[in-house]
Each structure stands twice: as structure tokens, then as C-alpha cells.
Design a protein around this motif. Structure first.
Motif, PDB file in Angstrom:
ATOM      1  N   ALA A   1      -8.920   1.648  10.625  1.00  0.00           N
ATOM      2  CA  ALA A   1      -7.582   1.975  10.124  1.00  0.00           C
ATOM      3  C   ALA A   1      -6.521   1.063  10.741  1.00  0.00           C
ATOM      4  CB  ALA A   1      -7.262   3.443  10.414  1.00  0.00           C
ATOM      5  N   LYS A   2      -6.647   0.806  12.037  1.00  0.00           N
ATOM      6  CA  LYS A   2      -5.693  -0.081  12.705  1.00  0.00           C
ATOM      7  C   LYS A   2      -5.793  -1.496  12.161  1.00  0.00           C
ATOM      8  CE  LYS A   2      -4.172  -1.498  17.343  1.00  0.00           C
ATOM      9  NZ  LYS A   2      -4.363  -1.269  18.806  1.00  0.00           N
TER      10      LYS A   2
ATOM     11  N   VAL B   1      -6.844  -2.436   9.202  1.00  0.00           N
ATOM     12  CA  VAL B   1      -6.295  -2.459   7.839  1.00  0.00           C
ATOM     13  C   VAL B   1      -4.771  -2.544   7.885  1.00  0.00           C
ATOM     14  CG1 VAL B   1      -5.951  -1.065   5.763  1.00  0.00           C
ATOM     15  CG2 VAL B   1      -8.250  -1.318   6.730  1.00  0.00           C
ATOM     16  N   GLY B   2      -4.139  -1.768   8.775  1.00  0.00           N
ATOM     17  CA  GLY B   2      -2.686  -1.831   8.905  1.00  0.00           C
ATOM     18  C   GLY B   2      -2.208  -3.208   9.334  1.00  0.00           C
ATOM     19  N   ILE B   3      -2.948  -3.848  10.243  1.00  0.00           N
ATOM     20  CA  ILE B   3      -2.583  -5.188  10.711  1.00  0.00           C
ATOM     21  C   ILE B   3      -2.752  -6.204   9.586  1.00  0.00           C
ATOM     22  CG2 ILE B   3      -3.285  -7.041  12.277  1.00  0.00           C
ATOM     23  CD1 ILE B   3      -3.958  -4.770  14.319  1.00  0.00           C
TER      24      ILE B   3
ATOM     25  N   GLU C   1      -2.503  -5.612   6.382  1.00  0.00           N
ATOM     26  CA  GLU C   1      -1.428  -5.407   5.407  1.00  0.00           C
ATOM     27  C   GLU C   1      -0.114  -6.006   5.896  1.00  0.00           C
ATOM     28  OE1 GLU C   1      -1.615  -1.192   4.968  1.00  0.00           O
ATOM     29  OE2 GLU C   1      -3.216  -1.270   3.436  1.00  0.00           O
ATOM     30  N   ALA C   2       0.176  -5.854   7.188  1.00  0.00           N
ATOM     31  CA  ALA C   2       1.393  -6.442   7.753  1.00  0.00           C
ATOM     32  C   ALA C   2       1.318  -7.962   7.735  1.00  0.00           C
ATOM     33  CB  ALA C   2       1.600  -5.943   9.183  1.00  0.00           C
TER      34      ALA C   2
ATOM     35  N   ALA D   1      -9.274  -4.616   2.064  1.00  0.00           N
ATOM     36  CA  ALA D   1      -7.909  -4.817   2.550  1.00  0.00           C
ATOM     37  C   ALA D   1      -7.549  -6.300   2.568  1.00  0.00           C
ATOM     38  CB  ALA D   1      -7.765  -4.219   3.948  1.00  0.00           C
TER      39      ALA D   1
END
Length: 282
Positions: A22-23, A25-27, A29-30, A78
Motif C-alpha cells: 500500500a505504501k 502504491v502511494g509513492i 502514484e505521487a 499501479a
């Protein structure tokens, strides 16, 4: 290919694989919002690293993942059209490897199993046996996993095979025998930067070097993610903090320029060098 944006991450990742995915994927996306084309994560991003180099706790090893399982499939989804290199523990039957894959939304483009093992790491992982390069949307890439970059032959093998970019994924800690009071003054901090710059300069390639931060067991990781150009110059760095080191570069043009007068690969004299196998035999 033109100009691309290269990014190397320094960050903390632990044993919780679901949280790590999850972390990550967030990175990703950013990074996409920032226009990053190649994003290199640290070694052991998914599942963390061992907590002791000299005598790993065999009851607390990182979870091993199937390279074709749901975790990397989620990372690939992602990634989309971004090229992402990420480290994890690979399960091959009952054998576990400290490994990395490079992927896009189309799937895995290339993989690497760490070849060189420091101290007691062999108690936790089997060793890989090759260095390979592969084509990606940002150019031809090869991967190294932390201790691999200590050995010039590792990066040279990739460069001779056409690598324009070396993605170096690390779980590189401060010294385990003589840790300095301040991380920037630590011996391993100096060596980590030295190897990044030397491997880039001697092969005239880009080095995109990621590393863990924070603490796992007795190990304190250094961060120091960076992008090094083909002249050995640090173009972007996180220093000892977490974050993303990124630069825009015309990879092919910069390599051609670096090799215009002194082309190290073209000027090799392999016929007079002892082979690595011969050196090992002695």
C-alpha cells in the motif's frame, strides 16, 4: 527516447507486506504526478530486511513472495507506463533469494537475485548467479542489490551488456562494528556514496541508487538515495533523510557526451586482465 525523469527513493519498509504494498502504491502514484519515468525503490521494500547481518534470526526472516503473485501484480498495475524497480524476498520453492524486479503495467521486464552476500546473509538467502540487462521504456537497465555494487565486476558486466542505467537497490546500514555518532560521518556512509559514484564514472552510465531508512533489528539504514550521472557527479540526493532524489536527463545523449573523448568500455583491454574466475582460484 529524449528526456526522462529518474527517481531514487529513500524510505522505511518493514515486515508487513500488505502495508508495504500500500505504501509503495502511494509513492508510485505521487511519483507519477511528479512526472517520474523510472522509480527505483530500496532492497527489501516488500517484507523488509533481516535484522542482524552477522547472525540473522532464522525465526524472524522476511516473508518470501511469489514473483508472479498478487503483491507484484498490484505494483505493476499501479506502475502503468512508469518503469518501477522494487526489492523483495523471492520464493523459489523452498529456496529464498534477496531479489528485485523491474516492471511496468505490462509485467516484469527484468529480475535480479543478489549475487554477493555479506557476513551472515547466506543464512537467510541463497545467492544469485548472474547479472543481466533488459530493455525498458527509459533505456537499457541492469540491477544491483546493495553489496553487489562493492564489486566493480558487477556493474562492469551490466555496462558491457549495454546497460545505460544501473538501478541499485539497497538495504545498506551504518557500520555494524564501529558506528559513528552521526550517520553522515559513518564509514559505511562514505563507502555507499563512493561506490555509487565510482560505478557510474568507471562505466560512464547513470546510477539510480535507492536505500532503506530507519531501523530494523540491530541495523540502522543510511538513506542517501541518489542519481549519479555518467561523469560520476551526484545530480540529486536525499542525503540521510527519506524522500525522492530525482532529475531530468537525456540518458542517451549524456552517455554519448561522457564517452566522446574517453570511452572506457571501448578502451578496455580484456586480453590482459586476469579473469574473475582466475582471481578467485588463486
Amino acid at each position: 527516447m529524449g528526456t526522462v525523469t529518474l527517481g531514487a527513493l529513500a524510505g522505511h519498509f518493514g515486515r508487513d507486506v500488505e502495508r508495504g504494498v500500500a505504501k509503495a502504491v502511494g509513492i508510485i502514484e505521487a511519483a507519477r504526478r511528479d512526472g517520474v519515468d523510472l522509480l527505483v525503490f530500496p532492497d527489501a521494500t516488500l517484507g523488509g530486511y533481516i535484522g542482524n547481518l552477522r547472525s540473522p534470526d532464522l525465526d524472524d526472516l522476511p516473508p518470501a513472495l511469489d514473483p508472479h503473485g498478487p503483491e507484484l501484480a498490484t505494483i505493476a498495475e499501479a506502475a502503468g507506463d512508469m518503469t518501477v524497480c522494487i526489492g523483495y524476498t523471492e520464493a523459489d520453492g523452498e529456496t529464498h533469494y534477496n531479489a528485485a524486479v523491474c516492471l511496468t503495467g505490462d509485467g516484469i521486464l527484468g529480475s535480479h537475485r543478489k549475487v554477493h552476500q555479506p557476513a551472515g546473509e547466506s543464512a537467510a538467502y541463497a545467492a544469485g548467479d548472474s547479472f543481466t540487462t533488459f530493455d525498458t521504456p527509459v533505456g537499457r537497465v541492469g540491477m544491483l542489490i546493495d553489496y553487489d555494487k562493492t564489486f566493480p565486476e558487477s556493474a562492469r558486466t551490466l555496462a558491457v551488456d549495454g546497460a545505460q542505467i544501473i538501478a541499485a537497490l539497497s538495504a545498506w546500514p551504518a557500520s555494524v562494528t564501529d558506528r559513528a555518532a552521526r550517520l553522515p560521518a559513518d564509514r559505511q556512509s562514505r563507502l555507499f556514496d563512493l561506490y555509487d559514484c565510482a560505478r557510474a564514472a568507471e562505466n560512464q552510465v547513470f546510477m539510480v541508487s535507492a536505500n532503506l531508512t530507519g531501523v530494523t533489528g540491530s541495523l540502522q539504514f543510511l538513506g542517501q538515495a541518489k542519481v549519479v550521472g555518467p561523469g560520476g557527479d551526484v545530480l540529486a540526493t536525499t542525503r540521510s533523510k527519506g524522500g525522492l532524489a530525482k532529475i531530468d536527463a537525456d540518458v542517451e545523449s549524456e552517455i554519448i557526451r561522457a564517452r566522446r573523448t574517453l570511452n572506457h568500455l571501448a578502451e578496455l583491454r580484456p586480453e590482459i586482465y586476469p579473469s574473475a574466475a582466475d582471481l578467485g582460484a588463486s
